[in-house]
Design a protein around this motif. Structure first.
Motif, short mmCIF file in Angstrom:
data_model
loop_
_atom_site.label_atom_id
_atom_site.label_comp_id
_atom_site.label_asym_id
_atom_site.label_seq_id
_atom_site.Cartn_x
_atom_site.Cartn_y
_atom_site.Cartn_z
N VAL A 129 0.86 -1.19 0.00
CA VAL A 129 0.00 0.00 0.00
C VAL A 129 0.89 1.24 0.00
O VAL A 129 2.01 1.22 0.53
CB VAL A 129 -0.96 0.02 1.21
CG1 VAL A 129 -1.95 -1.13 1.14
CG2 VAL A 129 -0.21 -0.01 2.52
N ARG A 130 0.36 2.28 -0.58
CA ARG A 130 1.13 3.53 -0.63
C ARG A 130 1.29 4.08 0.78
O ARG A 130 0.35 4.06 1.58
CB ARG A 130 0.43 4.55 -1.52
CG ARG A 130 0.51 4.17 -2.97
CD ARG A 130 -0.07 5.23 -3.87
NE ARG A 130 -0.14 4.69 -5.24
CZ ARG A 130 -0.19 5.44 -6.30
NH1 ARG A 130 -0.20 6.75 -6.21
NH2 ARG A 130 -0.25 4.87 -7.49
N ILE A 131 2.50 4.54 1.05
CA ILE A 131 2.82 5.18 2.32
C ILE A 131 3.43 6.54 2.01
O ILE A 131 3.77 6.83 0.86
CB ILE A 131 3.79 4.32 3.16
CG1 ILE A 131 5.13 4.11 2.42
CG2 ILE A 131 3.15 2.98 3.54
CD1 ILE A 131 6.21 3.41 3.25
N ALA A 132 3.55 7.36 3.04
CA ALA A 132 4.19 8.67 2.85
C ALA A 132 5.63 8.45 2.39
O ALA A 132 6.30 7.51 2.83
CB ALA A 132 4.17 9.44 4.16
N ASN A 133 6.06 9.30 1.47
CA ASN A 133 7.46 9.21 1.02
C ASN A 133 8.38 9.39 2.23
O ASN A 133 8.13 10.23 3.08
CB ASN A 133 7.75 10.25 -0.05
CG ASN A 133 7.14 9.87 -1.39
OD1 ASN A 133 6.37 8.93 -1.50
ND2 ASN A 133 7.49 10.61 -2.42
N TYR A 134 9.42 8.59 2.28
CA TYR A 134 10.34 8.57 3.41
C TYR A 134 11.75 8.89 2.94
O TYR A 134 12.07 8.83 1.76
CB TYR A 134 10.30 7.21 4.11
CG TYR A 134 10.66 6.05 3.21
CD1 TYR A 134 11.99 5.64 3.07
CD2 TYR A 134 9.70 5.37 2.48
CE1 TYR A 134 12.33 4.59 2.23
CE2 TYR A 134 10.02 4.32 1.64
CZ TYR A 134 11.34 3.93 1.52
OH TYR A 134 11.67 2.89 0.68
N GLY A 135 12.60 9.20 3.91
CA GLY A 135 14.02 9.42 3.63
C GLY A 135 14.24 10.43 2.52
O GLY A 135 13.62 11.49 2.48
N LYS A 136 15.12 10.08 1.61
CA LYS A 136 15.47 11.01 0.53
C LYS A 136 14.34 11.22 -0.48
O LYS A 136 14.44 12.07 -1.35
CB LYS A 136 16.74 10.55 -0.18
CG LYS A 136 16.59 9.31 -1.01
CD LYS A 136 17.93 8.98 -1.65
CE LYS A 136 17.80 7.84 -2.62
NZ LYS A 136 19.05 7.61 -3.31
N TYR A 137 13.26 10.44 -0.36
CA TYR A 137 12.13 10.57 -1.28
C TYR A 137 11.11 11.60 -0.82
O TYR A 137 10.19 11.94 -1.56
CB TYR A 137 11.45 9.21 -1.49
CG TYR A 137 12.44 8.13 -1.87
CD1 TYR A 137 13.14 8.20 -3.07
CD2 TYR A 137 12.70 7.06 -1.03
CE1 TYR A 137 14.07 7.23 -3.42
CE2 TYR A 137 13.62 6.08 -1.38
CZ TYR A 137 14.30 6.17 -2.56
OH TYR A 137 15.22 5.21 -2.90
#
Length: 152
Positions: A129-137
């Motif tokens: 499932v789509r999640i919030a963009n994390y780290g460098k994304y």
């Protein structure tokens, strides 16, 4: 077709051939090879791995890896199957999930490019499932991140 999995170093010649093929394919689809998003050192640690998938003749037909993001989350990196649509990618991903679970991860996350709709559908069809963009994304409108909780 039976598949066999070997844990290998991503710098082995067979792995490098597959990684180059993946980079070329990504460049065509997304305009970016993805090479800058992969550090081989990340998949050499104790709670990381790089897998090579082989067919019944021992020929490499795909690869995949994961690295730790936290003590409970692994990130999938460099998933690739030589023959799209043959089920190899699904089996590589399932093996990565099983290996991550064996290492006591609770979730797997990954990133792909939004323009890569084949990859987006692939992961959605396998329970991601789509999640919030994390780290460098974070803040990258071209990136889409996915997560999946591993079964207990």
């Amino acid at each position: 077709m039976p598949l066999y999995f070997d844990r290998v170093d991503p710098a082995t010649p067979e792995a490098l051939v597959l990684l180059d093929q993946l980079s070329i394919a990504l460049e065509v689809v997304t305009g970016d090879s993805g090479r800058a998003s992969f550090d081989a050192a990340d998949v050499r640690g104790a709670r990381a791995l790089f897998l090579l998938a082989r067919d019944h003749d021992g020929k490499p037909v795909g690869c995949g890896a994961f690295r730790p993001i936290s003590s409970t989350v692994a990130e999938v990196k460099r998933m690739y199957a030589v023959q799209g649509g043959s089920g190899i990618g699904s089996r590589i991903l399932a093996q990565l999930e099983a290996e991550a679970k064996a290492m006591h991860y609770q979730e797997i996350w990954l990133e792909t490019r939004l323009v890569n709709q084949v990859a987006v559908r692939f992961y959605e069809q396998r329970g991601y499932v789509r999640i919030a963009n994390y780290g460098k994304y974070i803040g990258n409108a071209k990136a889409v991140c996915f997560g999946k909780r591993l079964p207990d």
